[in-house]
Design a protein around this motif. Structure first.
Motif, PDB file in Angstrom:
ATOM      1  N   GLU A   1       0.923  -1.338  -0.489  1.00 13.05           N
ATOM      2  CA  GLU A   1      -0.054   0.296  -0.471  1.00 13.05           C
ATOM      3  C   GLU A   1       1.180   1.064   0.024  1.00 13.05           C
ATOM      4  N   THR A   2       1.867   0.839   0.727  1.00 19.50           N
ATOM      5  CA  THR A   2       2.670   2.847   1.032  1.00 19.50           C
ATOM      6  C   THR A   2       3.505   2.730  -0.045  1.00 19.50           C
ATOM      7  N   MET A   3       3.898   1.952  -1.153  1.00 15.93           N
ATOM      8  CA  MET A   3       4.671   1.633  -2.588  1.00 15.93           C
ATOM      9  C   MET A   3       4.008   2.496  -3.605  1.00 15.93           C
ATOM     10  N   TYR A   4       2.495   1.746  -3.702  1.00 10.37           N
ATOM     11  CA  TYR A   4       1.596   2.186  -4.844  1.00 10.37           C
ATOM     12  C   TYR A   4       1.560   3.589  -3.613  1.00 10.37           C
ATOM     13  N   GLU A   5       1.079   4.313  -2.902  1.00 11.73           N
ATOM     14  CA  GLU A   5       0.718   5.522  -2.378  1.00 11.73           C
ATOM     15  C   GLU A   5       1.641   6.524  -2.709  1.00 11.73           C
ATOM     16  N   ASP A   6       2.808   6.164  -2.915  1.00  8.91           N
ATOM     17  CA  ASP A   6       3.775   6.565  -2.836  1.00  8.91           C
ATOM     18  C   ASP A   6       4.370   7.039  -4.060  1.00  8.91           C
TER      19      ASP A   6
ATOM     20  N   ILE B   1       7.879  -5.406  -5.094  1.00  4.58           N
ATOM     21  CA  ILE B   1       8.231  -4.362  -6.446  1.00  4.58           C
ATOM     22  C   ILE B   1       7.307  -4.708  -7.158  1.00  4.58           C
ATOM     23  N   ASP B   2       6.940  -3.752  -7.887  1.00  2.29           N
ATOM     24  CA  ASP B   2       5.701  -3.553  -9.403  1.00  2.29           C
ATOM     25  C   ASP B   2       6.146  -2.415 -10.311  1.00  2.29           C
ATOM     26  N   PRO B   3       7.195  -3.441 -11.007  1.00  2.00           N
ATOM     27  CA  PRO B   3       7.792  -2.439 -12.125  1.00  2.00           C
ATOM     28  C   PRO B   3       7.433  -1.826 -12.792  1.00  2.00           C
ATOM     29  N   SER B   4       5.600  -2.346 -12.554  1.00  2.00           N
ATOM     30  CA  SER B   4       4.291  -1.893 -13.771  1.00  2.00           C
ATOM     31  C   SER B   4       4.434  -0.708 -13.149  1.00  2.00           C
ATOM     32  N   GLY B   5       4.092  -0.426 -11.779  1.00  2.00           N
ATOM     33  CA  GLY B   5       3.967   0.974 -10.719  1.00  2.00           C
ATOM     34  C   GLY B   5       2.798   1.452 -10.612  1.00  2.00           C
ATOM     35  N   PRO B   6       2.146   2.322  -9.874  1.00  2.00           N
ATOM     36  CA  PRO B   6       1.024   1.919  -9.385  1.00  2.00           C
ATOM     37  C   PRO B   6      -0.198   2.092 -10.466  1.00  2.00           C
ATOM     38  N   LYS B   7       0.352   3.004 -11.104  1.00  2.00           N
ATOM     39  CA  LYS B   7      -0.857   2.953 -11.863  1.00  2.00           C
ATOM     40  C   LYS B   7      -2.178   1.482 -12.678  1.00  2.00           C
ATOM     41  N   ASN B   8      -0.538   0.795 -12.953  1.00  2.00           N
ATOM     42  CA  ASN B   8      -0.703  -0.747 -13.990  1.00  2.00           C
ATOM     43  C   ASN B   8      -1.049  -1.559 -12.771  1.00  2.00           C
TER      44      ASN B   8
END
Length: 173
Positions: A36-41, A60-67
């Protein structure tokens, strides 16, 4: 729950992390909070020491918070093979406003466990390889500011000191 991300020069960011011995309900809650923190930031990766936990855990999520398509949780990640070299333009949630070019391995093989204790082996190249190396660096107490020349690091240190002084003034200290 969104967690606070430690900022450079917090000394906790410079420490080597301990191996995770057991997967517990508390660890699973921490993983959820880190995601949650990674995506919110707007991050693509977050290591446990960045939120004050001195354990070998990365999300990790190299596709980023939008995807939000490529989320991976890796417990006790270890780079077991690497090849090639590539220049990587990087920034970090723990080093606000700082970016630099770092020489990284072009391809890496990483082993570890998922959140259920299953063994993982990830063969990565391109951006995924960079993200894995960056986050695993955190587990060894290495930040991107530790990978640049003295002059660039010194300039960032001066900027940080100014911010800290301004924060004290704003707080009425």
């Amino acid at each position: 729950m969104k967690l606070d991300i430690l900022k450079y020069p917090d000394p906790n960011l410079a420490e080597k992390c301990a191996v995770v011995e057991k997967i517990t309900p508390e660890l699973k809650k921490l993983i959820d909070d880190m995601v949650e923190t990674m995506y919110e930031d707007d991050g693509v990766g977050l290591a446990a020491p960045q939120i004050g936990e001195k354990i070998r855990l990365i999300v990790i999520d190299p596709s980023g918070p939008k995807n939000r398509e490529d989320l991976q949780i890796i417990i006790n990640p270890e780079i077991i093979a690497s090849e090639g070299k590539v220049d990587s333009e990087e920034s970090c949630l723990s080093c606000p406003t700082f970016s630099c070019v770092i020489k990284r391995s072009e391809k890496v093989t990483v082993t570890g466990m998922d959140e259920n204790g299953n063994d993982l082996k990830i063969e990565a190249d391109e951006f995924l390889a960079i993200v894995l190396q960056h986050e695993i660096d955190h587990l060894d107490g290495t930040l991107i500011v530790n990978r640049v020349g003295r002059l660039k690091k010194s300039m960032y240190d001066k900027k940080i000191k100014k911010w800290q002084q301004q924060e004290k003034i704003d707080a009425g200290e």
